[in-house]
Design a protein around this motif. Structure first.
Motif, PDB file in Angstrom:
ATOM      1  N   THR A  64       0.832  -1.205   0.000  1.00 23.04           N
ATOM      2  CA  THR A  64       0.000   0.000   0.000  1.00 23.04           C
ATOM      3  C   THR A  64       0.866   1.254   0.000  1.00 23.04           C
ATOM      4  OG1 THR A  64      -1.758  -1.156   1.198  1.00 23.04           O
ATOM      5  CG2 THR A  64      -1.807   1.250   1.236  1.00 23.04           C
ATOM      6  N   LEU A  65       1.945   1.243   0.784  1.00 24.82           N
ATOM      7  CA  LEU A  65       2.882   2.367   0.795  1.00 24.82           C
ATOM      8  C   LEU A  65       3.499   2.573  -0.584  1.00 24.82           C
ATOM      9  CD1 LEU A  65       4.841   1.944   4.169  1.00 24.82           C
ATOM     10  CD2 LEU A  65       3.334   3.836   3.545  1.00 24.82           C
ATOM     11  N   LYS A  66       3.861   1.494  -1.241  1.00 20.49           N
ATOM     12  CA  LYS A  66       4.463   1.592  -2.576  1.00 20.49           C
ATOM     13  C   LYS A  66       3.467   2.187  -3.562  1.00 20.49           C
ATOM     14  CE  LYS A  66       7.731   0.610  -5.633  1.00 20.49           C
ATOM     15  NZ  LYS A  66       8.067  -0.782  -5.975  1.00 20.49           N
ATOM     16  N   SER A  67       2.204   1.789  -3.446  1.00 21.88           N
ATOM     17  CA  SER A  67       1.162   2.342  -4.321  1.00 21.88           C
ATOM     18  C   SER A  67       0.959   3.828  -4.065  1.00 21.88           C
ATOM     19  CB  SER A  67      -0.151   1.579  -4.095  1.00 21.88           C
ATOM     20  OG  SER A  67      -1.187   2.124  -4.880  1.00 21.88           O
ATOM     21  N   THR A  68       0.939   4.210  -2.779  1.00 21.35           N
ATOM     22  CA  THR A  68       0.799   5.628  -2.426  1.00 21.35           C
ATOM     23  C   THR A  68       1.988   6.432  -2.923  1.00 21.35           C
ATOM     24  OG1 THR A  68      -0.449   5.020  -0.433  1.00 21.35           O
ATOM     25  CG2 THR A  68       0.460   7.238  -0.520  1.00 21.35           C
ATOM     26  N   THR A 220       1.613  16.610   3.117  1.00 19.57           N
ATOM     27  CA  THR A 220       2.624  15.667   3.601  1.00 19.57           C
ATOM     28  C   THR A 220       2.176  14.252   3.256  1.00 19.57           C
ATOM     29  OG1 THR A 220       1.573  15.545   5.794  1.00 19.57           O
ATOM     30  CG2 THR A 220       3.338  17.172   5.494  1.00 19.57           C
ATOM     31  N   SER A 221       3.147  13.379   3.072  1.00 18.83           N
ATOM     32  CA  SER A 221       2.847  11.988   2.709  1.00 18.83           C
ATOM     33  C   SER A 221       3.793  11.055   3.452  1.00 18.83           C
ATOM     34  CB  SER A 221       3.006  11.781   1.198  1.00 18.83           C
ATOM     35  OG  SER A 221       2.154  12.640   0.474  1.00 18.83           O
ATOM     36  N   ARG A 222       3.234   9.946   3.939  1.00 18.46           N
ATOM     37  CA  ARG A 222       4.061   8.916   4.567  1.00 18.46           C
ATOM     38  C   ARG A 222       4.601   8.022   3.453  1.00 18.46           C
ATOM     39  NH1 ARG A 222       5.165   7.006   9.343  1.00 18.46           N
ATOM     40  NH2 ARG A 222       3.668   8.414  10.328  1.00 18.46           N
ATOM     41  N   ILE A 223       5.917   7.954   3.331  1.00 18.25           N
ATOM     42  CA  ILE A 223       6.530   7.192   2.240  1.00 18.25           C
ATOM     43  C   ILE A 223       7.165   5.889   2.723  1.00 18.25           C
ATOM     44  CG2 ILE A 223       6.923   9.241   0.836  1.00 18.25           C
ATOM     45  CD1 ILE A 223       9.842   9.195   1.757  1.00 18.25           C
ATOM     46  N   SER A 224       7.260   5.722   4.039  1.00 18.45           N
ATOM     47  CA  SER A 224       7.736   4.462   4.609  1.00 18.45           C
ATOM     48  C   SER A 224       7.176   4.360   6.022  1.00 18.45           C
ATOM     49  CB  SER A 224       9.271   4.407   4.627  1.00 18.45           C
ATOM     50  OG  SER A 224       9.796   5.366   5.519  1.00 18.45           O
ATOM     51  N   ASN A 299      11.281   3.703  -1.829  1.00 16.25           N
ATOM     52  CA  ASN A 299      10.791   2.622  -2.697  1.00 16.25           C
ATOM     53  C   ASN A 299      11.825   1.502  -2.801  1.00 16.25           C
ATOM     54  OD1 ASN A 299       8.305   3.746  -3.249  1.00 16.25           O
ATOM     55  ND2 ASN A 299       8.976   4.763  -5.117  1.00 16.25           N
ATOM     56  N   THR A 300      13.103   1.874  -2.866  1.00 22.72           N
ATOM     57  CA  THR A 300      14.164   0.860  -2.909  1.00 22.72           C
ATOM     58  C   THR A 300      14.151   0.025  -1.625  1.00 22.72           C
ATOM     59  OG1 THR A 300      15.558   2.289  -4.296  1.00 22.72           O
ATOM     60  CG2 THR A 300      16.649   0.501  -3.114  1.00 22.72           C
ATOM     61  N   GLN A 305      12.521  -4.903   1.499  1.00 21.81           N
ATOM     62  CA  GLN A 305      11.722  -5.497   2.572  1.00 21.81           C
ATOM     63  C   GLN A 305      10.743  -6.521   2.028  1.00 21.81           C
ATOM     64  OE1 GLN A 305       9.955  -2.622   5.379  1.00 21.81           O
ATOM     65  NE2 GLN A 305      11.452  -1.133   4.655  1.00 21.81           N
ATOM     66  N   THR A 306      10.102  -6.178   0.914  1.00 23.08           N
ATOM     67  CA  THR A 306       9.125  -7.093   0.306  1.00 23.08           C
ATOM     68  C   THR A 306       9.793  -8.395  -0.114  1.00 23.08           C
ATOM     69  OG1 THR A 306       7.820  -5.217  -0.499  1.00 23.08           O
ATOM     70  CG2 THR A 306       7.440  -7.345  -1.540  1.00 23.08           C
ATOM     71  N   LYS A 307      10.985  -8.280  -0.709  1.00 21.92           N
ATOM     72  CA  LYS A 307      11.707  -9.472  -1.149  1.00 21.92           C
ATOM     73  C   LYS A 307      12.041 -10.374   0.030  1.00 21.92           C
ATOM     74  CE  LYS A 307      15.739 -10.825  -3.889  1.00 21.92           C
ATOM     75  NZ  LYS A 307      16.921 -10.328  -4.658  1.00 21.92           N
ATOM     76  N   ILE A 308      12.496  -9.779   1.130  1.00 17.53           N
ATOM     77  CA  ILE A 308      12.852 -10.560   2.324  1.00 17.53           C
ATOM     78  C   ILE A 308      11.619 -11.227   2.921  1.00 17.53           C
ATOM     79  CG2 ILE A 308      13.698 -10.392   4.697  1.00 17.53           C
ATOM     80  CD1 ILE A 308      15.541  -8.127   3.722  1.00 17.53           C
TER      81      ILE A 308
END
Length: 354
Positions: A64-68, A220-224, A299-300, A305-308
């Protein structure tokens, strides 16, 4: 010795149950072979199911964070394009003002004035850029067009005329035309009357609201999980205000009937303020560039994190695909044998032996 009899119907029913169980198991194995994970997590994992649910929830959260972040990236890129256009317009005005500095020829002043008007129009249009129905440079007031163009009927023009009239009437003796201004009076008018009108909206006496309907508070936006950034900017910043100030000085005073030494003051102030405008707009671009870089790094990190997490999830939920394939083939063979036996049993009848 006693002999018991078993009917062929009983055998057929037993075979039918075997086939049903085999078909159910075959569907399960097909699912596992195609997905690479257990068909029924709860049954396969038992007490470890809670861990599986937690990992899945975490993967969905960071997805969801990645989409945002993709929306934030679009907004920042659009804002950068708008600011680049605004900065280019301001630079063209600055170049024109420098080129025609200390000129009092009507034709040359007309060229400078036309360039200034074109830059104002381009600047205002870029400042009012919208994306997906939201204005990019309005701060949190994304549903409101941020900047009003300076024109003969605008509130900014009325405020300027009122300020000029009040200043001229307050002089000793009162001034009746621009041609009567001295260098000192023009400097005083620009620095102490006009400039405060273009101060930050929070400063008493500022009349920047004649131009701007934007909020000074940016989005403002939460990116992580633990990082929040400013994901927009607004036209209330110094770069935009100084452009408006330099533009109104150029539009209203540069080609007016002024003594040459007074016109030199006007030209110098317009150049100074337009230079500050260019610098301010570049600073705005730099701030957004930092936000873009932070989103990129976030995003990197999210991808890593997603891969792990997916690797951990696969270790927990995954199956031995080779063993499952072998089991599936064995089950297919058993079912085919069951189908053959059932067919033969159905053909057994006393009538065939009479």
């Amino acid at each position: 010795m006693k002999t018991s009899f078993v009917s062929n119907l009983a055998i057929q029913n037993a075979m039918r149950l075997t086939i049903q169980r085999g078909q159910t198991e075959m569907i399960k194995l097909n699912t596992e072979v195609s997905t690479g994970v257990h068909a029924d997590y709860g049954l396969a994992l038992g007490g470890s199911t809670a861990r599986s649910v937690t990992i899945t929830s975490q993967i969905e959260r960071i997805a969801t964070l990645k989409s945002t972040n993709s929306i934030v990236t679009q907004r920042l890129a659009g804002s950068q394009e708008a600011l680049a256009t605004m900065q280019d317009a301001a630079q063209k005005s600055l170049t024109s003002l420098i080129a025609f500095r200390d000129n009092s020829t009507a034709d040359l002043l007309k060229v400078a004035q036309d360039q200034n008007k074109a830059s104002i129009s381009t600047f205002t249009s870029a400042a009012n850029t919208s994306l997906n129905g939201e204005y990019l440079l309005s701060g949190i007031n994304t549903d409101v067009q941020p900047l009003t163009e300076y024109s003969a009927t605008s509130d900014a023009k009325a405020s300027y005329d009122a300020a000029l009239s009040t200043f001229m009437g307050a002089q000793t003796p009162p001034l009746t035309s621009l041609s009567e201004f001295s260098k000192e009076q023009m400097t005083d008018f620009i620095e102490n009357t006009l400039a405060p009108m273009y101060a930050d909206p929070s400063v008493p006496g500022s009349q920047w609201s004649d131009y701007s309907s934007a909020s000074s508070q940016n989005m403002t936006s939460r990116i992580s999980a633990n990082e929040v950034i400013q994901s927009s900017t607004n036209v209330n910043t110094e770069g935009t205000r100084k452009f408006a100030l330099a533009s109104i000085i150029s539009s209203e005073l540069l080609s007016a009937d002024l003594p040459d030494d007074v016109r030199s003051v006007v030209s110098g102030k317009a150049i100074d303020y337009m230079g500050e405008a260019v610098t301010g707009l570049i600073s705005m671009q730099s701030d957004l560039g930092l936000s873009q870089e932070r989103v990129k790094k976030a995003n990197t990190s999210i991808d890593a994190q997603t891969k792990i997490m997916k690797a951990h999830q696969l270790d927990l939920e995954g199956i031995d695909a080779y063993a499952a394939s072998v089991q599936l083939k064995t089950l297919q063979t058993q079912l085919e044998t069951s189908y053959t036996l059932t067919s033969r049993l159905q053909q057994l009848s006393l009538i065939n032996f009479l």
